[in-house]
Design an enzyme around this catalytic site. Structure first.
Site, PDB file in Angstrom:
ATOM      1  N   GLU A   5       0.511   5.290   0.680  1.00 45.13           N
ATOM      2  CA  GLU A   5      -0.680   6.386   1.027  1.00 45.13           C
ATOM      3  C   GLU A   5      -0.104   7.754   0.505  1.00 45.13           C
ATOM      4  O   GLU A   5       1.014   7.977  -0.047  1.00 45.13           O
ATOM      5  CB  GLU A   5      -0.441   6.299   2.473  1.00 45.13           C
ATOM      6  CG  GLU A   5      -0.875   5.012   3.041  1.00 45.13           C
ATOM      7  CD  GLU A   5      -1.262   4.812   4.478  1.00 45.13           C
ATOM      8  OE1 GLU A   5      -0.654   5.712   5.377  1.00 45.13           O
ATOM      9  OE2 GLU A   5      -1.974   3.948   5.001  1.00 45.13           O
ATOM     10  N   CYS A  28     -11.002  -3.760  -3.150  1.00 43.99           N
ATOM     11  CA  CYS A  28      -9.993  -4.728  -3.660  1.00 43.99           C
ATOM     12  C   CYS A  28     -10.459  -5.964  -4.121  1.00 43.99           C
ATOM     13  O   CYS A  28     -10.346  -6.561  -5.063  1.00 43.99           O
ATOM     14  CB  CYS A  28      -8.895  -4.900  -2.700  1.00 43.99           C
ATOM     15  SG  CYS A  28      -7.700  -3.599  -2.539  1.00 43.99           S
ATOM     16  N   GLU A  58      -3.138  -4.950  -2.815  1.00 41.82           N
ATOM     17  CA  GLU A  58      -3.849  -5.921  -3.703  1.00 41.82           C
ATOM     18  C   GLU A  58      -3.812  -5.027  -5.091  1.00 41.82           C
ATOM     19  O   GLU A  58      -3.432  -5.656  -6.074  1.00 41.82           O
ATOM     20  CB  GLU A  58      -5.076  -6.284  -3.265  1.00 41.82           C
ATOM     21  CG  GLU A  58      -5.155  -7.002  -2.087  1.00 41.82           C
ATOM     22  CD  GLU A  58      -5.302  -5.923  -0.987  1.00 41.82           C
ATOM     23  OE1 GLU A  58      -4.930  -4.860  -0.944  1.00 41.82           O
ATOM     24  OE2 GLU A  58      -6.309  -6.414  -0.021  1.00 41.82           O
ATOM     25  N   CYS A  83     -10.407  -5.066   1.435  1.00 41.55           N
ATOM     26  CA  CYS A  83     -11.420  -4.205   1.420  1.00 41.55           C
ATOM     27  C   CYS A  83     -12.153  -4.471   0.237  1.00 41.55           C
ATOM     28  O   CYS A  83     -11.945  -5.173  -0.571  1.00 41.55           O
ATOM     29  CB  CYS A  83     -10.802  -2.612   1.333  1.00 41.55           C
ATOM     30  SG  CYS A  83     -10.344  -2.172  -0.165  1.00 41.55           S
ATOM     31  N   ASN A 116       0.949  -1.130  -0.112  1.00 41.07           N
ATOM     32  CA  ASN A 116       0.065  -0.044  -0.022  1.00 41.07           C
ATOM     33  C   ASN A 116       1.022   1.184   0.129  1.00 41.07           C
ATOM     34  O   ASN A 116       1.965   1.337   0.663  1.00 41.07           O
ATOM     35  CB  ASN A 116      -1.072  -0.078   1.025  1.00 41.07           C
ATOM     36  CG  ASN A 116      -0.398  -0.318   2.675  1.00 41.07           C
ATOM     37  OD1 ASN A 116       0.690  -0.909   2.659  1.00 41.07           O
ATOM     38  ND2 ASN A 116      -1.043   0.096   3.615  1.00 41.07           N
ATOM     39  N   CYS A 175      -4.202   0.533  -2.599  1.00 37.54           N
ATOM     40  CA  CYS A 175      -4.059  -0.502  -1.691  1.00 37.54           C
ATOM     41  C   CYS A 175      -3.061  -1.605  -2.087  1.00 37.54           C
ATOM     42  O   CYS A 175      -2.743  -1.605  -3.553  1.00 37.54           O
ATOM     43  CB  CYS A 175      -5.360  -1.416  -1.725  1.00 37.54           C
ATOM     44  SG  CYS A 175      -6.647  -0.646  -0.666  1.00 37.54           S
TER      45      CYS A 175
HETATM   46  N1  THU Z   1      -5.462  -1.320   2.838  1.00 39.85           N
HETATM   47  C1  THU Z   1      -4.858  -2.184   1.831  1.00 39.85           C
HETATM   48  O1  THU Z   1      -3.745  -1.975   1.298  1.00 39.85           O
HETATM   49  N2  THU Z   1      -5.537  -3.234   1.401  1.00 39.85           N
HETATM   50  C2  THU Z   1      -6.746  -3.586   2.090  1.00 39.85           C
HETATM   51  O2  THU Z   1      -7.322  -4.474   1.350  1.00 39.85           O
HETATM   52  C3  THU Z   1      -7.174  -2.887   3.273  1.00 39.85           C
HETATM   53  C4  THU Z   1      -6.702  -1.288   3.330  1.00 39.85           C
HETATM   54  C5  THU Z   1      -4.540  -0.314   3.153  1.00 39.85           C
HETATM   55  C6  THU Z   1      -5.278   1.110   2.841  1.00 39.85           C
HETATM   56  C7  THU Z   1      -4.397   2.111   3.784  1.00 39.85           C
HETATM   57  O3  THU Z   1      -3.098   2.249   3.531  1.00 39.85           O
HETATM   58  C8  THU Z   1      -4.324   1.133   5.081  1.00 39.85           C
HETATM   59  O4  THU Z   1      -4.411  -0.164   4.666  1.00 39.85           O
HETATM   60  C9  THU Z   1      -5.342   1.379   6.265  1.00 39.85           C
HETATM   61  O5  THU Z   1      -6.703   1.108   5.543  1.00 39.85           O
END
Ligand code: THU
Length: 133
Positions: A47, A92, A58, A89, A45, A56
């Site tokens: 940000e 994803c 995935e 999430c 991920n 994200c």
């Molecule tokens: N996140 C992911 O990378 N994948 C997911 O399926 C769940 C959420 C990340 C997004 C963000 O950087 C952090 O987790 C908190 O939400």
């Protein structure tokens, strides 16, 4: 796929967690996928100070894989710094679904090597796809 192979993939994806760019949530996620050609792709991920631009893990792995010619996901392993195996999430799940078929194996893991195996149908039942258009 035997237990030994699964655990070695989980070790590999857990090593990737340190590359996650997570200054805001401090919640690293990493994904490793094997495509229909047996090729490996990875994502973390990423940000942003403009929070909504966060990518994200995935989806990063999947878009990288598509750029390199992937048609279908054979195996996807996702891990995070969670007590239980991470839960991807909703966004994803929909993107995973786009590149999955009935043979796609999804492994949800955590930093301690705890894992669960799921199909896309279990993660996203009664889903929307290209065949609905
Ligand atoms: N996140 C992911 O990378 N994948 C997911 O399926 C769940 C959420 C990340 C997004 C963000 O950087 C952090 O987790 C908190 O939400």
């Amino acid at each position: 796929m035997d237990e030994k192979e699964i655990l070695s993939y989980i070790d590999e994806v857990n090593l990737l967690l340190k590359r996650a760019y997570v200054p805001y949530s401090k919640f690293p996620v990493a994904a490793l996928l094997i495509d229909n050609n047996g090729k490996k792709h990875k994502g973390v991920n990423v940000e942003n100070a403009s929070f909504g631009l966060t990518l994200c893990a995935e989806r990063n792995a999947i878009t990288t894989a598509v750029t390199q010619g992937m048609k279908k996901i054979r195996l996807l392993i996702v891990t995070g710094n969670t007590l239980e195996p991470i839960s991807p999430c909703g966004a994803c799940r929909q993107v995973i679904r786009e590149f999955s078929d009935k043979d796609t194996v999804i492994i949800l893991a955590n930093r301690d090597g705890k894992y669960k195996i799921a199909s896309i149908e279990e993660l996203l039942p009664y889903s929307f796809g290209a065949e609905d258009l």
